[in-house]
Design a protein around this motif. Structure first.
Motif, PDB file in Angstrom:
ATOM      1  N   THR A 194       1.345  -0.909   0.134  1.00 28.09           N
ATOM      2  CA  THR A 194      -0.158  -0.142   0.081  1.00 28.09           C
ATOM      3  C   THR A 194       0.621   1.186  -0.048  1.00 28.09           C
ATOM      4  N   PHE A 195       2.388   0.786   0.544  1.00 28.19           N
ATOM      5  CA  PHE A 195       2.834   2.656   1.021  1.00 28.19           C
ATOM      6  C   PHE A 195       3.546   3.044  -0.560  1.00 28.19           C
ATOM      7  N   CYS A 196       3.845   1.516  -1.411  1.00 26.78           N
ATOM      8  CA  CYS A 196       4.614   1.624  -2.469  1.00 26.78           C
ATOM      9  C   CYS A 196       3.307   2.595  -3.672  1.00 26.78           C
ATOM     10  N   LEU A 197       2.895   1.561  -3.679  1.00 25.66           N
ATOM     11  CA  LEU A 197       1.210   2.551  -4.781  1.00 25.66           C
ATOM     12  C   LEU A 197       1.258   3.442  -4.091  1.00 25.66           C
ATOM     13  N   ALA A 198       0.821   4.093  -3.093  1.00 26.49           N
ATOM     14  CA  ALA A 198       0.878   5.431  -2.484  1.00 26.49           C
ATOM     15  C   ALA A 198       1.763   6.112  -3.723  1.00 26.49           C
ATOM     16  N   VAL A 199       3.016   6.086  -2.625  1.00 30.37           N
ATOM     17  CA  VAL A 199       4.551   7.185  -3.446  1.00 30.37           C
ATOM     18  C   VAL A 199       4.179   7.046  -4.786  1.00 30.37           C
ATOM     19  N   GLY A 200       3.880   5.403  -5.680  1.00 29.24           N
ATOM     20  CA  GLY A 200       4.038   5.775  -7.218  1.00 29.24           C
ATOM     21  C   GLY A 200       2.255   6.274  -7.016  1.00 29.24           C
ATOM     22  N   GLY A 201       1.143   6.459  -6.930  1.00 30.36           N
ATOM     23  CA  GLY A 201       0.279   7.121  -7.389  1.00 30.36           C
ATOM     24  C   GLY A 201       0.114   8.460  -7.319  1.00 30.36           C
ATOM     25  N   ALA A 202       1.153   9.149  -6.080  1.00 31.11           N
ATOM     26  CA  ALA A 202       1.449  10.417  -6.211  1.00 31.11           C
ATOM     27  C   ALA A 202       2.427  10.636  -7.478  1.00 31.11           C
ATOM     28  N   VAL A 203       3.153  10.630  -7.596  1.00 29.85           N
ATOM     29  CA  VAL A 203       3.962  10.757  -8.996  1.00 29.85           C
ATOM     30  C   VAL A 203       2.920  10.430  -9.839  1.00 29.85           C
ATOM     31  N   THR A 204       2.069   9.619 -10.218  1.00 29.60           N
ATOM     32  CA  THR A 204       1.526   9.455 -11.488  1.00 29.60           C
ATOM     33  C   THR A 204       0.203  11.151 -11.389  1.00 29.60           C
ATOM     34  N   VAL A 205      -0.308  11.127  -9.953  1.00 29.11           N
ATOM     35  CA  VAL A 205      -1.261  11.799 -10.393  1.00 29.11           C
ATOM     36  C   VAL A 205      -1.160  13.586 -10.554  1.00 29.11           C
ATOM     37  N   VAL A 206       0.780  13.658 -10.656  1.00 26.84           N
ATOM     38  CA  VAL A 206       1.323  14.929 -11.263  1.00 26.84           C
ATOM     39  C   VAL A 206       1.103  15.021 -12.971  1.00 26.84           C
ATOM     40  N   PHE A 207       0.573  13.920 -13.693  1.00 24.72           N
ATOM     41  CA  PHE A 207       1.191  13.827 -14.976  1.00 24.72           C
ATOM     42  C   PHE A 207      -0.003  13.675 -15.533  1.00 24.72           C
ATOM     43  N   VAL A 208      -1.198  13.344 -13.839  1.00 23.70           N
ATOM     44  CA  VAL A 208      -2.367  13.608 -14.590  1.00 23.70           C
ATOM     45  C   VAL A 208      -3.026  14.600 -14.042  1.00 23.70           C
ATOM     46  N   THR A 209      -2.666  15.444 -13.288  1.00 21.97           N
ATOM     47  CA  THR A 209      -3.169  16.737 -13.508  1.00 21.97           C
ATOM     48  C   THR A 209      -2.582  17.876 -14.370  1.00 21.97           C
ATOM     49  N   SER A 210      -1.268  17.734 -15.092  1.00 26.15           N
ATOM     50  CA  SER A 210      -1.087  18.565 -16.147  1.00 26.15           C
ATOM     51  C   SER A 210      -1.458  18.208 -17.422  1.00 26.15           C
ATOM     52  N   ALA A 211      -1.859  16.855 -17.209  1.00 25.34           N
ATOM     53  CA  ALA A 211      -3.309  17.056 -19.160  1.00 25.34           C
ATOM     54  C   ALA A 211      -4.159  17.295 -18.452  1.00 25.34           C
ATOM     55  N   LEU A 212      -4.548  17.233 -17.320  1.00 24.77           N
ATOM     56  CA  LEU A 212      -6.238  17.520 -17.433  1.00 24.77           C
ATOM     57  C   LEU A 212      -6.055  19.186 -17.228  1.00 24.77           C
ATOM     58  N   ALA A 213      -5.344  19.853 -16.620  1.00 23.81           N
ATOM     59  CA  ALA A 213      -4.901  20.810 -16.834  1.00 23.81           C
ATOM     60  C   ALA A 213      -4.948  21.879 -17.659  1.00 23.81           C
ATOM     61  N   THR A 214      -3.931  21.079 -18.657  1.00 20.71           N
ATOM     62  CA  THR A 214      -3.402  21.703 -19.896  1.00 20.71           C
ATOM     63  C   THR A 214      -5.128  21.704 -21.145  1.00 20.71           C
ATOM     64  N   ILE A 215      -6.040  20.819 -21.042  1.00 22.90           N
ATOM     65  CA  ILE A 215      -7.164  20.516 -21.837  1.00 22.90           C
ATOM     66  C   ILE A 215      -7.960  21.674 -20.742  1.00 22.90           C
ATOM     67  N   LEU A 216      -8.532  21.269 -19.738  1.00 23.14           N
ATOM     68  CA  LEU A 216      -8.876  22.389 -18.863  1.00 23.14           C
ATOM     69  C   LEU A 216      -9.199  23.597 -19.141  1.00 23.14           C
ATOM     70  N   THR A 251      -7.870  25.812 -21.250  1.00 22.99           N
ATOM     71  CA  THR A 251      -8.709  26.539 -22.973  1.00 22.99           C
ATOM     72  C   THR A 251      -9.918  27.171 -22.907  1.00 22.99           C
ATOM     73  N   TRP A 252     -10.652  26.722 -21.415  1.00 13.32           N
ATOM     74  CA  TRP A 252     -11.591  26.900 -20.994  1.00 13.32           C
ATOM     75  C   TRP A 252     -11.717  27.370 -19.767  1.00 13.32           C
ATOM     76  N   ASN A 253     -11.031  27.832 -19.828  1.00  9.64           N
ATOM     77  CA  ASN A 253     -10.476  28.326 -17.494  1.00  9.64           C
ATOM     78  C   ASN A 253     -11.201  27.194 -16.817  1.00  9.64           C
ATOM     79  N   ILE A 254     -11.184  26.321 -16.425  1.00  7.32           N
ATOM     80  CA  ILE A 254     -12.218  25.499 -15.619  1.00  7.32           C
ATOM     81  C   ILE A 254     -10.780  25.349 -14.813  1.00  7.32           C
TER      82      ILE A 254
END
Length: 323
Positions: A106-128, A130-133
């Motif tokens: 669980t701890f290893c997954l938590a660390v990996g998930g915390a890394v991954t979510v940064v990239f997911v955030t950047s992707a969604l920030a790029t998409i959304l 555009t509409w200032n959302i």
């Protein structure tokens, strides 16, 4: 053949440990939209009141996400405001709650998930963007949903036993609310944003919000009260109301729509209450949806409600976005 040297890239100023710690604390606080390191510290105290391991997971998740954002040279102001750390906080904490905090996997997954979510955030920030959302907690919801739905398929990830959060169940309990359940539910709504059902933990979270902003605290209370009324009026089981399962999304919606993303006015206050009521109903709908395949509601109702209501603002002249 003559080659042209690439332009020099200016080195960023070195990040001091104290600055990094403040970034992390702001990230914890940004789960409730508050860019205050003091509020972040209070939130960690609240989690520790429920269990020291939860505070540890939240802190590690935010630290890993923040460090990842710095390593990939994400805009310093954005990271310093905690806007690349709060989803990491929720991802790590959700793994601790739903997969069991006492397991190395669980701890290893938590660390990996915390890394991954940064990239997911950047992707969604790029998409959304555009509409200032805003992305809100959508990156957390996506990352945590994928992992928790997939977890039973992996023997070294899935753990069962006492202490783990149970899957939500369809309505079957009494709908009668007593006074104790009402005030427990009112406070638990704040704690359930971090998956904590204890009323006293919710009280500490509310105190942390109040330290940063009286307007935000008032809207959090308004959202919690609105969810209690709507859940009771629709006949939601009293046990779920008392544990804050019906109201935490409404708290976030109310804060977002009056004071955080919209200027606080009488019109935005009413708009926020409508959104909070809608989020309560959507919580029940999405709980039923996710139950069918072993998923969790997380903050999906907040994300969907807030995105729709924020996107509608340009067509509603009575409302104004914050600059």
């Amino acid at each position: 053949m003559e080659t042209v040297a690439p332009p020099a890239v200016a080195a960023r100023p070195r990040l001091h440990p104290a600055e990094f710690l403040l970034d992390v604390l702001r990230g914890v606080a940004q789960v409730d939209f508050m860019p205050s390191p003091v509020t972040g510290l209070v939130f960690l105290v609240a989690l520790a009141a429920a269990g020291w391991q939860y505070a540890l997971y939240a802190l590690v998740g935010c630290a890993v996400a923040t460090a990842t954002a710095h390593a990939f040279d994400v805009d310093r102001d954005t990271v310093s405001a905690g806007l690349r750390g709060f989803n990491g906080t929720l991802v790590a904490l959700s793994f601790a709650v739903f997969l069991g905090a006492g397991h190395l996997s669980t701890f290893c997954l938590a660390v990996g998930g915390a890394v991954t979510v940064v990239f997911v955030t950047s992707a969604l920030a790029t998409i959304l963007g555009t509409w200032n959302i805003p992305t809100l907690t959508a990156p957390f919801c996506i990352t945590a949903s994928v992992m928790t739905v997939a977890a039973p398929s992996f023997a070294r990830v899935w753990h069962s036993g006492p202490g783990l959060a149970a899957l939500p169940q369809p309505a079957s309990d009494t709908t009668r609310l007593d006074w104790t359940q009402i005030w427990h539910g009112f406070l638990a709504n704040f704690g359930q944003i971090f998956f904590m059902p204890q009323w006293y933990v919710g009280l500490i979270f509310l105190a942390g919000i109040l330290i940063a902003s009286r307007t935000a605290a008032a809207m959090a209370c308004a959202g919690s009260a609105a969810s209690l009324f709507v859940a009771w009026a629709l006949g939601s089981p009293s046990r779920g109301i008392a544990e804050g399962l019906m109201g935490y999304n409404s708290v976030l919606v109310a804060m977002a729509l009056c004071g955080v993303f919209l200027l606080p006015t009488a019109w935005s206050f009413g708009y926020a209450l409508i959104g909070a009521a809608g989020a309560t109903a959507l919580t029940a709908a999405m709980t039923a949806f996710f139950t069918t395949f072993g998923g969790h509601t997380f903050t999906w109702p907040f994300v969907l409600t807030a995105l729709a209501f924020v996107a509608a603002v340009p067509a509603l002249p009575r409302l104004s976005r914050r600059p």
